[in-house]
Scaffold this motif. Structure first.
Motif, mmCIF file in Angstrom:
data_model
loop_
_atom_site.group_PDB
_atom_site.id
_atom_site.type_symbol
_atom_site.label_atom_id
_atom_site.label_comp_id
_atom_site.label_asym_id
_atom_site.label_seq_id
_atom_site.Cartn_x
_atom_site.Cartn_y
_atom_site.Cartn_z
ATOM 1 N N LEU A 1 -16.285 8.396 105.128
ATOM 2 C CA LEU A 1 -16.917 9.715 105.021
ATOM 3 C C LEU A 1 -18.359 9.669 105.515
ATOM 4 N N ALA A 2 -19.093 8.645 105.091
ATOM 5 C CA ALA A 2 -20.501 8.521 105.487
ATOM 6 C C ALA A 2 -20.615 8.335 106.998
ATOM 7 N N MET A 3 -19.722 7.527 107.578
ATOM 8 C CA MET A 3 -19.762 7.303 109.015
ATOM 9 C C MET A 3 -19.485 8.592 109.776
ATOM 10 N N MET A 4 -18.464 9.336 109.352
ATOM 11 C CA MET A 4 -18.104 10.552 110.061
ATOM 12 C C MET A 4 -19.142 11.654 109.877
ATOM 13 N N GLU A 5 -19.757 11.715 108.709
ATOM 14 C CA GLU A 5 -20.822 12.702 108.501
ATOM 15 C C GLU A 5 -22.012 12.402 109.403
ATOM 16 N N HIS A 6 -22.287 11.112 109.595
ATOM 17 C CA HIS A 6 -23.377 10.734 110.500
ATOM 18 C C HIS A 6 -23.034 11.130 111.939
ATOM 19 N N VAL A 7 -21.786 10.876 112.347
ATOM 20 C CA VAL A 7 -21.354 11.262 113.688
ATOM 21 C C VAL A 7 -21.444 12.780 113.858
ATOM 22 N N ALA A 8 -21.057 13.522 112.825
ATOM 23 C CA ALA A 8 -21.109 14.986 112.896
ATOM 24 C C ALA A 8 -22.536 15.470 113.106
ATOM 25 N N ARG A 9 -23.493 14.828 112.442
ATOM 26 C CA ARG A 9 -24.896 15.222 112.628
ATOM 27 C C ARG A 9 -25.330 14.956 114.060
ATOM 28 N N ARG B 1 -6.127 2.114 118.605
ATOM 29 C CA ARG B 1 -6.058 3.571 118.521
ATOM 30 C C ARG B 1 -6.438 4.066 117.127
ATOM 31 N N VAL B 2 -6.078 3.309 116.122
ATOM 32 C CA VAL B 2 -6.454 3.692 114.754
ATOM 33 C C VAL B 2 -7.959 3.501 114.563
ATOM 34 N N ALA B 3 -8.501 2.425 115.122
ATOM 35 C CA ALA B 3 -9.934 2.192 115.017
ATOM 36 C C ALA B 3 -10.737 3.303 115.688
ATOM 37 N N ARG B 4 -10.185 3.875 116.771
ATOM 38 C CA ARG B 4 -10.878 4.949 117.494
ATOM 39 C C ARG B 4 -10.590 6.325 116.912
ATOM 40 N N LEU B 5 -9.656 6.410 115.990
ATOM 41 C CA LEU B 5 -9.173 7.703 115.504
ATOM 42 C C LEU B 5 -10.271 8.619 114.962
ATOM 43 N N PRO B 6 -11.179 8.144 114.104
ATOM 44 C CA PRO B 6 -12.206 9.063 113.579
ATOM 45 C C PRO B 6 -13.034 9.721 114.678
ATOM 46 N N LEU B 7 -13.467 8.939 115.667
ATOM 47 C CA LEU B 7 -14.272 9.511 116.743
ATOM 48 C C LEU B 7 -13.439 10.434 117.620
ATOM 49 N N ASP B 8 -12.178 10.070 117.881
ATOM 50 C CA ASP B 8 -11.312 10.935 118.685
ATOM 51 C C ASP B 8 -11.134 12.291 118.011
ATOM 52 N N LEU B 9 -10.914 12.282 116.706
ATOM 53 C CA LEU B 9 -10.726 13.536 115.978
ATOM 54 C C LEU B 9 -12.019 14.352 115.944
ATOM 55 N N MET B 10 -13.142 13.665 115.812
ATOM 56 C CA MET B 10 -14.428 14.353 115.808
ATOM 57 C C MET B 10 -14.664 15.027 117.151
ATOM 58 N N ARG B 11 -14.403 14.313 118.240
ATOM 59 C CA ARG B 11 -14.571 14.881 119.575
ATOM 60 C C ARG B 11 -13.668 16.086 119.773
ATOM 61 N N ASN B 12 -12.460 15.992 119.272
ATOM 62 C CA ASN B 12 -11.520 17.100 119.404
ATOM 63 C C ASN B 12 -12.059 18.355 118.726
ATOM 64 N N GLU B 13 -12.647 18.196 117.554
ATOM 65 C CA GLU B 13 -13.222 19.345 116.850
ATOM 66 C C GLU B 13 -14.339 19.985 117.668
ATOM 67 N N ILE C 1 -9.844 15.118 107.177
ATOM 68 C CA ILE C 1 -9.497 14.150 108.224
ATOM 69 C C ILE C 1 -9.397 12.740 107.638
ATOM 70 N N VAL C 2 -10.384 12.363 106.828
ATOM 71 C CA VAL C 2 -10.394 11.018 106.252
ATOM 72 C C VAL C 2 -9.222 10.830 105.295
ATOM 73 N N ASP C 3 -9.012 11.795 104.383
ATOM 74 C CA ASP C 3 -7.982 11.648 103.345
ATOM 75 C C ASP C 3 -6.563 11.804 103.880
ATOM 76 N N SER C 4 -6.372 12.724 104.833
ATOM 77 C CA SER C 4 -5.015 13.048 105.274
ATOM 78 C C SER C 4 -4.576 12.295 106.524
ATOM 79 N N ILE C 5 -5.539 11.788 107.298
ATOM 80 C CA ILE C 5 -5.174 11.181 108.579
ATOM 81 C C ILE C 5 -5.658 9.735 108.700
#
Length: 199
Positions: A81-89, A150-162, A178-182
């Motif tokens: 969650l912390a990593m993805m929130e940082h990417v979102a910022r 592909r799993v390692a790249r998944l968070p960034l791929d999903l973020m880019r898609n958004e 995204i984190v909990d369900s995917i």
């Protein structure tokens, strides 16, 4: 005044590119505008960065280099969650606008597509996820897994898609989903391994 060369000239060009990206966005960026702002010529820029896409990505790395050390909150879920929130910022800044603009252009610009693929292939995000998962394994939080790339790249791929589909980075509720369900289910369903591997 002596002519600027080497690193001084490169920094002036990248600074000018970043300023223009912040002012007008990737879609309106031109080599001519960068040359005028940096006080140089288009051929000089073109020798170092043959395409506008390569120049924009170089300026992005120059002004906002990617982070390489992932968060360490003590838990797999909270680390992700912390990593993805940082990417979102980051994606809410010029950084995100450049990537989103380039992603749109890839459909009609093979050079932009090639530059963006090269950038994404070299991203540190997959390594961050692998580190987060390794720490979770070492804590005994999850079994040892062989983490597919592909799993390692998944968070960034999903973020880019958004960003590309909706024109903005996801909010906290979407990141949590995204984190909990995917992402976590994908990690937990990765092949078992005696030692964590990514790739």
């Amino acid at each position: 005044m002596s002519r600027r060369r080497g690193e001084r000239l490169e920094q002036a060009i990248l600074d000018a590119t970043w300023e223009l990206l912040a002012e007008m966005g990737y879609a309106k960026l031109t080599m001519e505008a960068v040359a005028a702002r940096a006080g140089t010529s288009r051929p000089v820029i073109h020798r170092r960065w043959p395409t506008r896409a390569q120049l924009a990505l170089a300026a992005l790395d120059h002004a906002a280099p990617a982070d390489t050390e992932p968060p360490d909150t003590g838990g797999l879920r909270t680390d992700l969650l912390a990593m993805m929130e940082h990417v979102a910022r980051r994606h809410g800044s010029v950084h995100g606008e450049v990537l989103a603009g380039m992603a749109v252009e890839t459909a009609r610009d093979p050079e932009a597509a090639h530059a963006l693929r090269a950038r994404l292939a070299s991203t540190a995000q997959g390594g961050q996820v692998a580190t987060i998962v390794r720490r979770a394994v070492e804590r005994g939080e999850i079994p040892a897994v062989r983490l597919p790339s592909r799993v390692a790249r998944l968070p960034l791929d999903l973020m880019r898609n958004e960003v590309v589909v909706y024109g903005r980075p996801p909010g906290e509720d979407v990141i949590t989903e995204i984190v909990d369900s995917i992402v976590i289910p994908a990690i937990l369903h990765a092949p078992a391994s005696e030692g964590l591997q990514a790739g």
